[in-house]
Design a protein around this motif. Structure first.
Motif, PDB file in Angstrom:
ATOM      1  N   SER A   1      10.532  -2.824  -6.482  1.00 33.52           N
ATOM      2  CA  SER A   1       9.477  -2.336  -7.370  1.00 33.52           C
ATOM      3  C   SER A   1       8.126  -3.003  -7.134  1.00 33.52           C
ATOM      4  O   SER A   1       7.086  -2.495  -7.561  1.00 33.52           O
ATOM      5  CB  SER A   1       9.882  -2.546  -8.837  1.00 33.52           C
ATOM      6  N   LEU A   2       8.124  -4.124  -6.418  1.00 33.41           N
ATOM      7  CA  LEU A   2       6.861  -4.813  -6.111  1.00 33.41           C
ATOM      8  C   LEU A   2       6.291  -4.425  -4.767  1.00 33.41           C
ATOM      9  O   LEU A   2       5.168  -4.818  -4.440  1.00 33.41           O
ATOM     10  CB  LEU A   2       7.072  -6.334  -6.160  1.00 33.41           C
ATOM     11  N   GLY A   3       7.037  -3.693  -3.957  1.00 35.00           N
ATOM     12  CA  GLY A   3       6.554  -3.281  -2.643  1.00 35.00           C
ATOM     13  C   GLY A   3       7.560  -3.591  -1.563  1.00 35.00           C
ATOM     14  O   GLY A   3       8.770  -3.700  -1.828  1.00 35.00           O
ATOM     15  N   THR A   4       7.085  -3.766  -0.353  1.00 38.71           N
ATOM     16  CA  THR A   4       7.960  -4.003   0.788  1.00 38.71           C
ATOM     17  C   THR A   4       7.939  -5.479   1.182  1.00 38.71           C
ATOM     18  O   THR A   4       6.993  -6.210   0.903  1.00 38.71           O
ATOM     19  CB  THR A   4       7.533  -3.165   2.005  1.00 38.71           C
ATOM     20  N   LEU A   5       9.022  -5.872   1.850  1.00 44.87           N
ATOM     21  CA  LEU A   5       9.150  -7.264   2.289  1.00 44.87           C
ATOM     22  C   LEU A   5      10.097  -7.298   3.478  1.00 44.87           C
ATOM     23  O   LEU A   5      11.033  -6.497   3.570  1.00 44.87           O
ATOM     24  CB  LEU A   5       9.703  -8.125   1.147  1.00 44.87           C
ATOM     25  N   TRP A   6       9.816  -8.233   4.381  1.00 44.80           N
ATOM     26  CA  TRP A   6      10.710  -8.419   5.519  1.00 44.80           C
ATOM     27  C   TRP A   6      11.891  -9.291   5.106  1.00 44.80           C
ATOM     28  O   TRP A   6      11.730 -10.316   4.453  1.00 44.80           O
ATOM     29  CB  TRP A   6       9.980  -9.083   6.690  1.00 44.80           C
TER      30      TRP A   6
END
Length: 464
Positions: A13-18
């Motif tokens: 819900s906060l965005g994308t991450l590796w």
């Protein structure tokens, strides 16, 4: 520059991450790892097992209610069973000091189980279809009922090991008590000479005390078996299937071998950590007794020439880097240090138990960790002190006897025969002259030497 072959991209819900490509955990766990580089310590192993058992019990309950379909249920169950068998426990990576209530640890478990389930169904890590961490693995649950239940299950899992260590020490003292039941020695009160006792009685009292406090600790167990699982977010059971609480508790009972049952008030069991605080309090009581006994052992072994030296502890290592031949009571020194650390863990846990607000105690991750450490450390220390400090100790019976017969406290035995005032005069004479009470009594023709010796032995052994 980031190596794209070593990572995968996930979204929340906060965005994308590796996320590391080979990780079985997902994006929310990766955020927590980045946010909380605090202690460098991963979750307690028993706490991981407890959390996964809760996930399995929830899946069983939801499947029985018809809320969780057969395909995701079978995959979730298999994933949980793999973890419980020892696989992938290194994938639980969130620091012990983390977001309040333990949301990060809960999601770590949800993501690992979901990824294992999806791959078993032909999917890929990080693509949460058909099994979703929140919708399927966490179905009917909240961090707010999972984590306090997991803490209680972890304490239950560790308790038998701690109690076994205490019983081991108690038995070692019982064996010594039997061995030294006729070894007369001077009792000491206020660290001053007192009336005679036996070394066996002294050791037997330690054994009895350890067993009593162990029973007091074990008596807290029924309270830990009352679970708030099924309370969901605030104890109202929001988004839980009909009969979920009972089914989940039954499944947990079968998985743990403990009589787990829903608490009488689920909301209260989620708000209140009083049972955990009470358990910590009894752990503190055990620790206080262990500290006292450990101090006594160091005093009894003090010397070898200028201390009490009534006992000699096993020599397990050289005691000094500068004084040749010195041997220290290292096992009981270690036990004292551990005990003081455990008292600190209890204080922290007690403060955190009272730090909850409204429907939730957000201090649970650190509270649980403090008690997990306390139980592990204390159990290991007691067992080590027993094996290398108690078993194999030797007794200087002649020294014990000499102290007993040289004690001014022996004058107390004459109270009934000649009265307190005359006995006090004999004690005073002994104190001033340095002569044994026995010699003065015989000289004054108050008692024969053999009768006096018999009186000393009977007095030392008078306790039932």
């Amino acid at each position: 520059m980031m190596d794209d072959s070593a990572v995968r991209e996930e979204r929340d819900s906060l965005g994308t991450l590796w996320v590391p490509k080979d990780a079985w955990y997902g994006v929310q766990t990766a955020r927590a790892v980045a946010n909380f580089p605090i202690s460098g310590r991963r979750p307690d192993a028993d706490f991981i097992i407890a959390t996964v058992r809760i996930k399995l019990a929830a899946a069983i309950a939801n499947h029985a209610a018809g809320w969780l379909d057969e395909r995701p249920y079978t995959a979730i169950r298999a994933a949980c069973e793999r973890i419980l068998a020892g696989e992938h426990q290194d994938q639980f990576v969130v620091d012990r000091f983390q977001a309040g209530a333990g949301t990060s640890h809960n999601m770590n478990a949800n993501e690992v189980i979901a990824n294992l389930a999806n791959v078993s169904l032909g999917g890929r890590r990080g693509h949460y279809d058909p099994v979703n961490p929140n919708d399927h693995v966490n179905m009917g649950q909240s961090t707010n009922d999972v984590i306090p239940t997991a803490i209680r299950l972890t304490l239950l899992a560790k308790l038998p090991r701690l109690l076994a260590a205490v019983e081991g020490m108690a038995q070692a003292f019982s064996d010594l008590a039997e061995q030294e039941r006729d070894t007369v020695k001077s009792g000491r009160t206020h660290l001053q000479d007192a009336v005679p006792t036996t070394l066996g009685a002294e050791f037997g009292a330690y054994a009895w005390t350890l067993r009593r406090v162990a029973a007091m600790l074990a008596a807290q167990k029924p309270y830990l078996c009352q679970t708030g699982l099924g309370g969901s977010a605030v104890g109202t059971g929001l988004n839980t299937a009909p009969g979920y609480r009972q089914r989940a508790a039954k499944a947990l009972a079968e998985l743990t071998g403990e009589p787990i049952e829903p608490a009488g008030n689920i909301i209260a069991q989620m708000q209140s950590m009083s049972d955990i605080a009470a358990f910590s309090g009894m752990l503190r009581t055990l620790t206080i007794e262990v500290t006292r006994i450990s101090n006594d052992m160091r005093l009894l072994a003090s010397g070898p020439r200028t201390g009490l030296a009534e006992i000699t502890l096993p020599a397990v290592q050289p005691g000094s880097s500068i004084m040749p031949g010195k041997v220290n009571p290292v096992m009981f020194e270690m036990l004292n240090q551990v005990a003081y650390q455990v008292l600190g863990q209890d204080h922290a846990a007690t403060q955190m138990a009272g730090a909850g607000q409204m429907e939730l105690n957000v201090m649970m991750p650190a509270m649980g960790s403090a008690l997990f450490d306390a139980m592990d450390w204390l159990g290991n220390a007691i067992e080590a002190a027993t094996q290398k400090g108690l078993i194999g100790l030797s007794v200087d019976r002649e020294r014990c006897r000499a102290y007993a017969h040289d004690s001014v406290g022996l004058a107390t035995l004459l109270n009934r025969a000649i009265g307190y005032a005359q006995a006090a005069e004999i004690a005073k004479t002994s104190q001033q002259s340095g002569r044994p009470v026995r010699d003065i009594v015989v000289e004054k023709d108050l008692m024969r030497a053999e009768d006096f010796d018999r009186m000393v032995l009977e007095a030392a052994q008078s306790a039932p």
